[in-house]
Design a protein around this motif. Sequence first.
Motif, mmCIF file in Angstrom:
data_model
loop_
_atom_site.group_PDB
_atom_site.id
_atom_site.type_symbol
_atom_site.label_atom_id
_atom_site.label_comp_id
_atom_site.label_asym_id
_atom_site.label_seq_id
_atom_site.Cartn_x
_atom_site.Cartn_y
_atom_site.Cartn_z
ATOM 1 N N ARG A 51 0.820 -1.207 0.000
ATOM 2 C CA ARG A 51 0.000 0.000 0.000
ATOM 3 C C ARG A 51 0.857 1.262 0.000
ATOM 4 N N ASP A 52 1.984 1.227 0.712
ATOM 5 C CA ASP A 52 2.856 2.415 0.768
ATOM 6 C C ASP A 52 3.365 2.799 -0.619
ATOM 7 N N GLU A 53 3.680 1.793 -1.448
ATOM 8 C CA GLU A 53 4.132 2.076 -2.810
ATOM 9 C C GLU A 53 3.035 2.749 -3.623
ATOM 10 N N ALA A 54 1.800 2.283 -3.425
ATOM 11 C CA ALA A 54 0.677 2.860 -4.149
ATOM 12 C C ALA A 54 0.479 4.317 -3.764
ATOM 13 N N LEU A 55 0.580 4.608 -2.481
ATOM 14 C CA LEU A 55 0.359 5.980 -2.022
ATOM 15 C C LEU A 55 1.532 6.883 -2.372
ATOM 16 N N ALA A 56 2.715 6.309 -2.541
ATOM 17 C CA ALA A 56 3.849 7.110 -3.008
ATOM 18 C C ALA A 56 3.622 7.555 -4.454
ATOM 19 N N ALA A 57 2.998 6.674 -5.248
ATOM 20 C CA ALA A 57 2.703 7.016 -6.643
ATOM 21 C C ALA A 57 1.548 7.999 -6.745
ATOM 22 N N ALA A 84 -7.239 2.622 -10.458
ATOM 23 C CA ALA A 84 -7.053 1.580 -11.468
ATOM 24 C C ALA A 84 -5.622 1.562 -11.982
ATOM 25 N N LEU A 85 -5.058 2.730 -12.223
ATOM 26 C CA LEU A 85 -3.710 2.817 -12.771
ATOM 27 C C LEU A 85 -2.663 2.312 -11.788
ATOM 28 N N VAL A 86 -2.802 2.666 -10.533
ATOM 29 C CA VAL A 86 -1.778 2.243 -9.573
ATOM 30 C C VAL A 86 -1.858 0.738 -9.351
ATOM 31 N N ARG A 87 -3.031 0.150 -9.465
ATOM 32 C CA ARG A 87 -3.136 -1.309 -9.380
ATOM 33 C C ARG A 87 -2.354 -1.946 -10.523
ATOM 34 N N ALA A 88 -2.425 -1.345 -11.713
ATOM 35 C CA ALA A 88 -1.677 -1.869 -12.855
ATOM 36 C C ALA A 88 -0.181 -1.687 -12.669
ATOM 37 N N VAL A 89 0.224 -0.522 -12.166
ATOM 38 C CA VAL A 89 1.652 -0.251 -11.944
ATOM 39 C C VAL A 89 2.239 -1.253 -10.945
ATOM 40 N N ASP A 113 -6.242 1.872 -21.534
ATOM 41 C CA ASP A 113 -7.114 2.649 -22.411
ATOM 42 C C ASP A 113 -7.270 4.056 -21.840
ATOM 43 N N GLU A 114 -6.750 5.047 -22.552
ATOM 44 C CA GLU A 114 -6.821 6.456 -22.182
ATOM 45 C C GLU A 114 -6.395 6.695 -20.729
ATOM 46 N N PRO A 115 -5.109 6.538 -20.443
ATOM 47 C CA PRO A 115 -4.636 6.671 -19.065
ATOM 48 C C PRO A 115 -4.876 8.031 -18.438
ATOM 49 N N SER A 116 -4.967 9.102 -19.236
ATOM 50 C CA SER A 116 -5.136 10.443 -18.675
ATOM 51 C C SER A 116 -6.591 10.830 -18.468
ATOM 52 N N LEU A 117 -7.517 9.910 -18.731
ATOM 53 C CA LEU A 117 -8.949 10.208 -18.661
ATOM 54 C C LEU A 117 -9.331 10.706 -17.270
ATOM 55 N N GLY A 118 -9.846 11.930 -17.187
ATOM 56 C CA GLY A 118 -10.326 12.475 -15.927
ATOM 57 C C GLY A 118 -9.250 12.990 -14.994
ATOM 58 N N LEU A 119 -7.994 13.001 -15.427
ATOM 59 C CA LEU A 119 -6.899 13.408 -14.559
ATOM 60 C C LEU A 119 -6.484 14.853 -14.828
ATOM 61 N N ALA A 120 -6.091 15.541 -13.752
ATOM 62 C CA ALA A 120 -5.494 16.857 -13.906
ATOM 63 C C ALA A 120 -4.180 16.724 -14.665
ATOM 64 N N ARG A 121 -3.733 17.808 -15.296
ATOM 65 C CA ARG A 121 -2.552 17.742 -16.155
ATOM 66 C C ARG A 121 -1.323 17.232 -15.398
ATOM 67 N N ALA A 122 -1.122 17.715 -14.172
ATOM 68 C CA ALA A 122 0.052 17.294 -13.399
ATOM 69 C C ALA A 122 -0.014 15.811 -13.068
ATOM 70 N N VAL A 123 -1.203 15.328 -12.737
ATOM 71 C CA VAL A 123 -1.362 13.908 -12.405
ATOM 72 C C VAL A 123 -1.194 13.058 -13.654
ATOM 73 N N SER A 171 0.712 13.772 -16.216
ATOM 74 C CA SER A 171 2.145 13.749 -16.495
ATOM 75 C C SER A 171 2.853 12.739 -15.604
ATOM 76 N N ARG A 172 2.486 12.715 -14.333
ATOM 77 C CA ARG A 172 3.066 11.734 -13.412
ATOM 78 C C ARG A 172 2.705 10.315 -13.836
ATOM 79 N N THR A 173 1.484 10.135 -14.300
ATOM 80 C CA THR A 173 1.032 8.811 -14.742
ATOM 81 C C THR A 173 1.841 8.311 -15.924
ATOM 82 N N TYR A 174 2.073 9.177 -16.913
ATOM 83 C CA TYR A 174 2.871 8.764 -18.062
ATOM 84 C C TYR A 174 4.279 8.366 -17.626
#
Length: 228
Positions: free
Chosen positions: A108-114, A138-143, A159-169, A171-174
Amino acid sequence: MTVEIALRRARVRYGPLEALHGLDLPVPAATVTVLLGRNGAGRTTVLRALAGTVPLAAGRVVWGGRDVTGLPAHVRARRGLCFVPDLRAVYGTLTVAENLDLAAPGRRDEALAAYPELGPLLAHRAATLSGGERRMLALVRAVLAAAPPGAPARVVLVDEPSLGLARAVASRTYGLLAALTGPPAHAAVVLAEQRVPPGLPAGSVAYGLSRGSLVSGDETGHGTRHTG
């Protein structure tokens, strides 16, 4: 270039509509592959065909040199394929904490760090989250599924990883997804998007899709060269 997974002359039909028209698509190992196109271009269907959530009307799915066309989705998942659809990618009746623990117990700590944004939401049921919050979960479960310890996912489809995310988030996701192609995971990552994401690693590949057919493709130089 080593091909991790590929579609070979793949055709997919939804009733009378043919969504993929004999598509050949190689997905290189340890690389980000981006599928570009408008809604209805066939990007989501490509991911579903690779994941096994839709059957092929003709053609093959080849993974690691083996024909896996007949393998159901849950078997592909057990063999190291992780698919994050654009919708219904989390367990709505479970809490955020339960979703994380189900995907990667004890991490869980790794997920919250991401995604520290999920920290205050651990006790909330996933169905009550906003679209962006569900996307992060969903994304952090995949990571986590693609990163050791354990047997890491070899193929990650999003499928569309940036869907519904703020720009900064976004960018972090990519960055998180791109990192999966390097050590120690060396995963083949496939993203369905409407435009080439910024900051992709050198050697990333972009393909254009239109009406179920491949229209163009090239390597992106440090994530800056777009598919025309």
